[in-house]
Design a protein around this motif. Structure first.
Motif, PDB file in Angstrom:
ATOM      1  N   TYR A 176       0.823  -1.216   0.000  1.00 57.17           N
ATOM      2  CA  TYR A 176       0.000   0.000   0.000  1.00 57.17           C
ATOM      3  C   TYR A 176       0.856   1.264   0.000  1.00 57.17           C
ATOM      4  O   TYR A 176       0.669   2.171  -0.814  1.00 57.17           O
ATOM      5  CB  TYR A 176      -0.939  -0.021   1.211  1.00 57.17           C
ATOM      6  N   GLY A 177       1.813   1.341   0.912  1.00 53.99           N
ATOM      7  CA  GLY A 177       2.638   2.535   1.012  1.00 53.99           C
ATOM      8  C   GLY A 177       3.485   2.760  -0.223  1.00 53.99           C
ATOM      9  O   GLY A 177       3.612   3.891  -0.717  1.00 53.99           O
ATOM     10  N   GLN A 178       4.068   1.691  -0.741  1.00 55.46           N
ATOM     11  CA  GLN A 178       4.897   1.812  -1.937  1.00 55.46           C
ATOM     12  C   GLN A 178       4.072   2.274  -3.127  1.00 55.46           C
ATOM     13  O   GLN A 178       4.498   3.133  -3.911  1.00 55.46           O
ATOM     14  CB  GLN A 178       5.569   0.469  -2.225  1.00 55.46           C
ATOM     15  N   SER A 179       2.889   1.714  -3.273  1.00 50.01           N
ATOM     16  CA  SER A 179       2.017   2.081  -4.392  1.00 50.01           C
ATOM     17  C   SER A 179       1.564   3.529  -4.283  1.00 50.01           C
ATOM     18  O   SER A 179       1.556   4.277  -5.281  1.00 50.01           O
ATOM     19  CB  SER A 179       0.802   1.141  -4.423  1.00 50.01           C
ATOM     20  N   ALA A 180       1.185   3.958  -3.081  1.00 50.52           N
ATOM     21  CA  ALA A 180       0.712   5.326  -2.893  1.00 50.52           C
ATOM     22  C   ALA A 180       1.802   6.341  -3.247  1.00 50.52           C
ATOM     23  O   ALA A 180       1.543   7.337  -3.937  1.00 50.52           O
ATOM     24  CB  ALA A 180       0.251   5.529  -1.456  1.00 50.52           C
ATOM     25  N   VAL A 181       3.022   6.097  -2.791  1.00 55.75           N
ATOM     26  CA  VAL A 181       4.129   7.015  -3.094  1.00 55.75           C
ATOM     27  C   VAL A 181       4.435   7.017  -4.580  1.00 55.75           C
ATOM     28  O   VAL A 181       4.647   8.080  -5.193  1.00 55.75           O
ATOM     29  CB  VAL A 181       5.374   6.636  -2.268  1.00 55.75           C
ATOM     30  N   ARG A 182       4.460   5.832  -5.183  1.00 54.24           N
ATOM     31  CA  ARG A 182       4.767   5.747  -6.612  1.00 54.24           C
ATOM     32  C   ARG A 182       3.791   6.575  -7.443  1.00 54.24           C
ATOM     33  O   ARG A 182       4.196   7.346  -8.318  1.00 54.24           O
ATOM     34  CB  ARG A 182       4.732   4.283  -7.058  1.00 54.24           C
ATOM     35  N   TRP A 183       2.491   6.428  -7.154  1.00 55.62           N
ATOM     36  CA  TRP A 183       1.498   7.156  -7.950  1.00 55.62           C
ATOM     37  C   TRP A 183       1.522   8.654  -7.638  1.00 55.62           C
ATOM     38  O   TRP A 183       1.362   9.480  -8.549  1.00 55.62           O
ATOM     39  CB  TRP A 183       0.108   6.591  -7.713  1.00 55.62           C
ATOM     40  N   PHE A 184       1.719   9.026  -6.373  1.00 50.28           N
ATOM     41  CA  PHE A 184       1.758  10.452  -6.041  1.00 50.28           C
ATOM     42  C   PHE A 184       2.913  11.133  -6.773  1.00 50.28           C
ATOM     43  O   PHE A 184       2.745  12.221  -7.355  1.00 50.28           O
ATOM     44  CB  PHE A 184       1.890  10.652  -4.534  1.00 50.28           C
ATOM     45  N   LYS A 185       4.075  10.503  -6.763  1.00 47.61           N
ATOM     46  CA  LYS A 185       5.230  11.089  -7.430  1.00 47.61           C
ATOM     47  C   LYS A 185       4.995  11.205  -8.937  1.00 47.61           C
ATOM     48  O   LYS A 185       5.270  12.245  -9.551  1.00 47.61           O
ATOM     49  CB  LYS A 185       6.487  10.250  -7.142  1.00 47.61           C
ATOM     50  N   GLU A 186       4.466  10.144  -9.518  1.00 42.91           N
ATOM     51  CA  GLU A 186       4.247  10.159 -10.964  1.00 42.91           C
ATOM     52  C   GLU A 186       3.186  11.186 -11.361  1.00 42.91           C
ATOM     53  O   GLU A 186       3.385  11.965 -12.306  1.00 42.91           O
ATOM     54  CB  GLU A 186       3.827   8.773 -11.456  1.00 42.91           C
TER      55      GLU A 186
END
Length: 404
Positions: A176-186
């Motif tokens: 969850y945390g990894q996915s959230a950061v990845r999408w926010f950055k992108e």
């Protein structure tokens, strides 16, 4: 708060200590609900109440085509291997018609894989990982809550308006945390190409060293921070951040922090002016939500939490699906009924649909700012972000999801 036995917990509002009620063959439709009750009680105690309320309301109205709904609850304690073991017992020994639930993303993915391998319907209520409906999506798995992609897109819409150019991130170190950061950055980089990400912290879920995390973030001198911690990790992060001045003169954008499960435990330490997704339970006065809130208060003598809404809506979706099949619980018929299914949400914001292309519902979330009111945190200046507006187009989804 009710304590949870790691074995069978009866549903339909029946007291936990009572023996199982035996029904005539064909009279009852049984749902197997697997969740992390003992590891995530702040969310899942009110979740279970919302589930019970919804089941009681369906059964009080005559059930579905005269058939009552009954739930057998299992506690996975936050462990994917336990969730899969319980799912097998529910299908093979308890003869449930379908599976539901899931909180942590890694547990939800394990249950989704189990559903696919065993060709059993799984209605995932809470897991937020995008992989559940995209990279590891399958014919038998459907998800209710807005995903990490959707909530990141909602928050980016607000973050892009800020003057901040240097960003840091903090999130629990699992799917969850990894996915959230990845999408926010992108998504933020796409919306505002001049931003840079100067640091990131991924503390272990439930074991954050908040002092060290705060110090590491401060050392990168960001203009703004994207936070994805929740529960006890969020509480510790906020307290250390307040103590060490991390949030002074910085904008914070935070996923889930507006949910009362996580905001209320902070009391008067709740942060102010954070941009968040959440649930303005006190001030949301649509007719549908007012009816839900009043019924919940009357039944449990407390205000609902977001978990209460998630559970209530999950049961509402299952009941709507069963009405569509005429209470036929053959798996393939239930799966076909779920694709494109429309049902009302307890938010009272109109109907929600499970998209046929990826089995993601269009349930939205509330976006607003945190504030203090009467010595506790709340959401202000909020708006409902309709989930349908924050999902990628069908042609994009086809590149993300295997055919099923």
């Amino acid at each position: 708060m009710v304590g949870f036995d790691r074995r069978t917990l009866l549903a339909g509002g029946t007291a936990l200590a009572m023996p199982r009620i035996v029904h005539a063959q064909g009279d009852v439709i049984r749902i197997g609900e697997v969740n992390s009750y003992t590891s995530q009680p702040a969310f899942l105690a009110p979740y279970r109440n919302g589930w019970i309320l919804a089941i009681e309301q369906v059964n009080a109205g005559g059930g579905v085509n005269g058939r009552r709904l009954e739930t057998i609850f299992r506690d996975d304690a936050g462990r994917p291997e336990d969730a899969v073991r319980h799912a097998g017992e529910l299908i093979n020994s308890e003869r449930v018609a379908l599976l539901a639930g899931g909180f942590l993303s890694n547990v939800g993915l394990a249950l989704g894989d189990f559903a696919n391998q065993n060709k059993k319907l799984f209605v995932a209520s809470e897991p937020l990982t995008d992989a559940l409906v995209w990279a590891r999506g399958n014919r038998y798995t459907f998800r209710l809550r807005p995903s990490t992609y959707m909530q990141a897109a909602m928050l980016v819409e607000e973050a892009a308006k800020l003057p901040a150019r240097r960003w840091a991130t903090v999130a629990p170190n699992y799917e969850y945390g990894q996915s959230a950061v990845r999408w926010f950055k992108e998504l933020l980089t796409r919306a505002k190409p001049d931003v840079t990400f100067v640091g990131e912290q991924f503390p272990a879920l439930g074991r954050i060293d908040a002092g060290a995390t705060v110090q590491a973030l401060a050392s990168t001198t960001p203009d703004a921070i994207f936070n994805v911690t929740f529960g006890a990790d969020l509480t510790n992060f906020v307290r250390q951040g307040n103590t060490r001045g991390l949030f002074e003169r910085r904008r914070i954008v935070s996923m889930l922090t507006g949910e009362p499960e996580y905001l209320l435990p902070l009391g008067d330490e709740a942060p102010e002016n954070w941009i968040v997704t959440g649930y303005p339970w006190e001030d949301l006065n649509t007719p549908g939500h007012t009816a839900f809130r009043d019924a919940y208060r009357a039944r449990f003598n407390e205000a609902p939490r977001l978990g209460s809404v998630v559970a209530f809506d999950t049961v509402s979706a299952i009941a709507a699906m069963l009405r569509k099949t005429g209470a036929d619980t053959e798996t393939e018929k239930m799966v076909d009924a779920m694709r494109g299914l429309t049902f009302p949400t307890a938010f009272g914001t109109g109907d929600v649909t499970f998209r046929p292309i990826d089995h993601q519902s269009t349930l939205g979330a509330y976006v607003g700012r945190t504030a203090l009111r009467n010595g506790r945190g709340t959401m202000v200046d909020w708006r409902y972000a309709d989930g349908a507006a924050y999902l990628p187009a069908d042609d994009v989804v086809r590149t993300l999801r295997p055919q099923s």
